[in-house]
Scaffold this active site. Sequence first.
Site, PDB file in Angstrom:
ATOM      1  N   ASN A   1      31.865  53.935  91.722  1.00 50.95           N
ATOM      2  CA  ASN A   1      33.127  54.103  91.969  1.00 50.95           C
ATOM      3  C   ASN A   1      33.643  53.100  93.084  1.00 50.95           C
ATOM      4  O   ASN A   1      34.714  52.449  93.081  1.00 50.95           O
ATOM      5  CB  ASN A   1      33.291  55.674  92.872  1.00 50.95           C
ATOM      6  CG  ASN A   1      33.270  56.598  91.932  1.00 50.95           C
ATOM      7  OD1 ASN A   1      33.440  56.565  90.721  1.00 50.95           O
ATOM      8  ND2 ASN A   1      32.862  57.921  92.454  1.00 50.95           N
TER       9      ASN A   1
ATOM     10  N   TYR B   1      24.967  68.497  86.488  1.00 45.14           N
ATOM     11  CA  TYR B   1      24.494  67.309  85.933  1.00 45.14           C
ATOM     12  C   TYR B   1      23.389  67.326  84.983  1.00 45.14           C
ATOM     13  O   TYR B   1      22.494  68.179  84.876  1.00 45.14           O
ATOM     14  CB  TYR B   1      23.722  66.439  87.173  1.00 45.14           C
ATOM     15  CG  TYR B   1      24.642  66.252  88.271  1.00 45.14           C
ATOM     16  CD1 TYR B   1      25.500  65.111  88.457  1.00 45.14           C
ATOM     17  CD2 TYR B   1      24.683  67.119  89.464  1.00 45.14           C
ATOM     18  CE1 TYR B   1      26.109  65.161  89.598  1.00 45.14           C
ATOM     19  CE2 TYR B   1      25.372  66.835  90.527  1.00 45.14           C
ATOM     20  CZ  TYR B   1      26.342  65.792  90.496  1.00 45.14           C
ATOM     21  OH  TYR B   1      27.147  65.646  91.627  1.00 45.14           O
TER      22      TYR B   1
ATOM     23  N   ARG C   1      21.071  64.464  84.354  1.00 46.14           N
ATOM     24  CA  ARG C   1      20.552  63.077  84.560  1.00 46.14           C
ATOM     25  C   ARG C   1      19.171  62.923  84.705  1.00 46.14           C
ATOM     26  O   ARG C   1      18.576  61.803  84.784  1.00 46.14           O
ATOM     27  CB  ARG C   1      21.250  62.666  85.777  1.00 46.14           C
ATOM     28  CG  ARG C   1      20.652  63.486  86.930  1.00 46.14           C
ATOM     29  CD  ARG C   1      21.697  63.521  88.435  1.00 46.14           C
ATOM     30  NE  ARG C   1      21.954  62.119  88.659  1.00 46.14           N
ATOM     31  CZ  ARG C   1      22.863  61.990  89.829  1.00 46.14           C
ATOM     32  NH1 ARG C   1      23.244  63.043  90.439  1.00 46.14           N
ATOM     33  NH2 ARG C   1      23.055  60.557  90.221  1.00 46.14           N
TER      34      ARG C   1
ATOM     35  N   ASN D   1      26.034  59.890 101.594  1.00 53.40           N
ATOM     36  CA  ASN D   1      26.230  60.635 100.217  1.00 53.40           C
ATOM     37  C   ASN D   1      25.018  61.655 100.202  1.00 53.40           C
ATOM     38  O   ASN D   1      24.437  61.508  99.007  1.00 53.40           O
ATOM     39  CB  ASN D   1      26.204  59.578  99.287  1.00 53.40           C
ATOM     40  CG  ASN D   1      27.603  59.706  98.401  1.00 53.40           C
ATOM     41  OD1 ASN D   1      27.937  61.013  98.318  1.00 53.40           O
ATOM     42  ND2 ASN D   1      28.218  58.778  98.218  1.00 53.40           N
TER      43      ASN D   1
ATOM     44  N   LYS E   1      33.499  60.239 109.106  1.00 49.80           N
ATOM     45  CA  LYS E   1      34.365  60.829 108.126  1.00 49.80           C
ATOM     46  C   LYS E   1      34.777  62.378 108.489  1.00 49.80           C
ATOM     47  O   LYS E   1      33.808  62.925 108.581  1.00 49.80           O
ATOM     48  CB  LYS E   1      34.159  60.699 106.762  1.00 49.80           C
ATOM     49  CG  LYS E   1      34.252  59.243 106.130  1.00 49.80           C
ATOM     50  CD  LYS E   1      33.663  59.162 104.808  1.00 49.80           C
ATOM     51  CE  LYS E   1      32.290  59.341 104.881  1.00 49.80           C
ATOM     52  NZ  LYS E   1      31.756  59.049 103.476  1.00 49.80           N
TER      53      LYS E   1
ATOM     54  N   GLY F   1      35.176  61.645  94.936  1.00 51.29           N
ATOM     55  CA  GLY F   1      35.665  60.471  95.076  1.00 51.29           C
ATOM     56  C   GLY F   1      36.214  59.890  96.433  1.00 51.29           C
ATOM     57  O   GLY F   1      36.404  58.689  96.567  1.00 51.29           O
ATOM     58  N   ALA F   2      36.684  60.634  97.128  1.00 54.37           N
ATOM     59  CA  ALA F   2      37.569  60.535  98.333  1.00 54.37           C
ATOM     60  C   ALA F   2      36.793  59.629  99.319  1.00 54.37           C
ATOM     61  O   ALA F   2      36.958  58.732  99.918  1.00 54.37           O
ATOM     62  CB  ALA F   2      38.065  61.613  99.172  1.00 54.37           C
TER      63      ALA F   2
ATOM     64  N   ASP G   1      34.168  57.541  98.541  1.00 54.66           N
ATOM     65  CA  ASP G   1      33.659  56.314  98.092  1.00 54.66           C
ATOM     66  C   ASP G   1      35.065  55.498  98.242  1.00 54.66           C
ATOM     67  O   ASP G   1      34.955  54.374  98.592  1.00 54.66           O
ATOM     68  CB  ASP G   1      33.489  56.547  96.625  1.00 54.66           C
ATOM     69  CG  ASP G   1      32.168  57.276  96.523  1.00 54.66           C
ATOM     70  OD1 ASP G   1      31.322  57.327  97.365  1.00 54.66           O
ATOM     71  OD2 ASP G   1      32.077  58.071  95.406  1.00 54.66           O
TER      72      ASP G   1
ATOM     73  N   ASP H   1      37.060  60.802  89.376  1.00 53.25           N
ATOM     74  CA  ASP H   1      36.476  60.176  90.585  1.00 53.25           C
ATOM     75  C   ASP H   1      37.096  58.977  91.166  1.00 53.25           C
ATOM     76  O   ASP H   1      37.246  58.780  92.544  1.00 53.25           O
ATOM     77  CB  ASP H   1      35.081  60.023  90.650  1.00 53.25           C
ATOM     78  CG  ASP H   1      34.249  61.260  90.248  1.00 53.25           C
ATOM     79  OD1 ASP H   1      34.990  62.339  90.337  1.00 53.25           O
ATOM     80  OD2 ASP H   1      33.029  61.118  90.391  1.00 53.25           O
TER      81      ASP H   1
END
Length: 315
Positions: free
Chosen positions: A37, A103, A105, A165, A225, A255-256, A258, A294
């Site tokens: 992203n 996920y 993954r 994150n 943040k 995604g905000a 990032d 994202d």
Amino acid sequence: MDVVTFGEAMVMFIANEVGPLHSVRCFSRSLAGAEVNTAIGFARLGLKSGWVSKVGDDIFGKYIIQHLQQENVNIDQVMIDKKFPTGFQLKSKVMNGDPEVQYFRKGSAASHLSIDDFDEAYFRSARHLHMTGIPLALSNSMREFAKHVQSFMKMEGKTVSFDPNLRPSLWKSHKEMRKVINKIAFESDFVLPGIQEGEFLTGFTQPSDIASFYLERGVKLVVVKLGSEGAFYKSHNEEGYVNSYKVSKVIDTVGAGDGFAVGLVSGLLEGIPVREAVLRGNAIGALAVQSAGDSDGYPTRTELEQFIKHSVGRE
């Protein structure tokens, strides 16, 4: 390059209808992954960004490579793994709040990234490294890769930004997550936790105290943040709050953070004042929450300037 990053990209299938994932019939395809992203976000602003990873020799891997080529992200160090697959995820559609994400993954190609894949010349060609805490949780080999990259970039005199994150579900325990994440944070120049992440990692509840926790351990700048409340920044020389931008409708918050990193780091690399860089981060974060994908809402340089110029709610 201006910025290099590394991590896992996944193909993301976003529900076309509201409801629990197991009931959804139709999905739209997109791309997900915190580091990818940011690579896209930097590239859209005109910076030269590179992303390092592995993808499987499958249709998902081909899609990721094609998508990044279209976004002008450097993929010279994206390796194709013929043994392990590309990860993917499903994301629900919601009218309010955060979407449900599942996920797929485990054992992915990206999780097998290791120090053996490190290309010294490639990383040396970038002036800044952006990291997140996600690769630290994916596998031991990826964690060692992350530590090696950070150490190398610091020795080369490059700057390093770090977004924790936090993904608790990927870690064995909260204790391990806190210890590993903080160790990497202490070796970074810029640390960008969300307020809840900061409380978990430091034990403090006030943004100023969270920032001081890292500044006292060698970090140069901390930006906490605060979501719709904006952001708080603090260095050894200055500190302050920067208001958020008003958003008429929040579609998806993923995604905000990032996007915020893209705005802040790009500003710092361009040498604008810290307060303006934080304001840019807030702007891209506000644009990000107004789209489903994202990185779909990340702006070009012109779009960003127009948004900042015409938006209400800024200082």
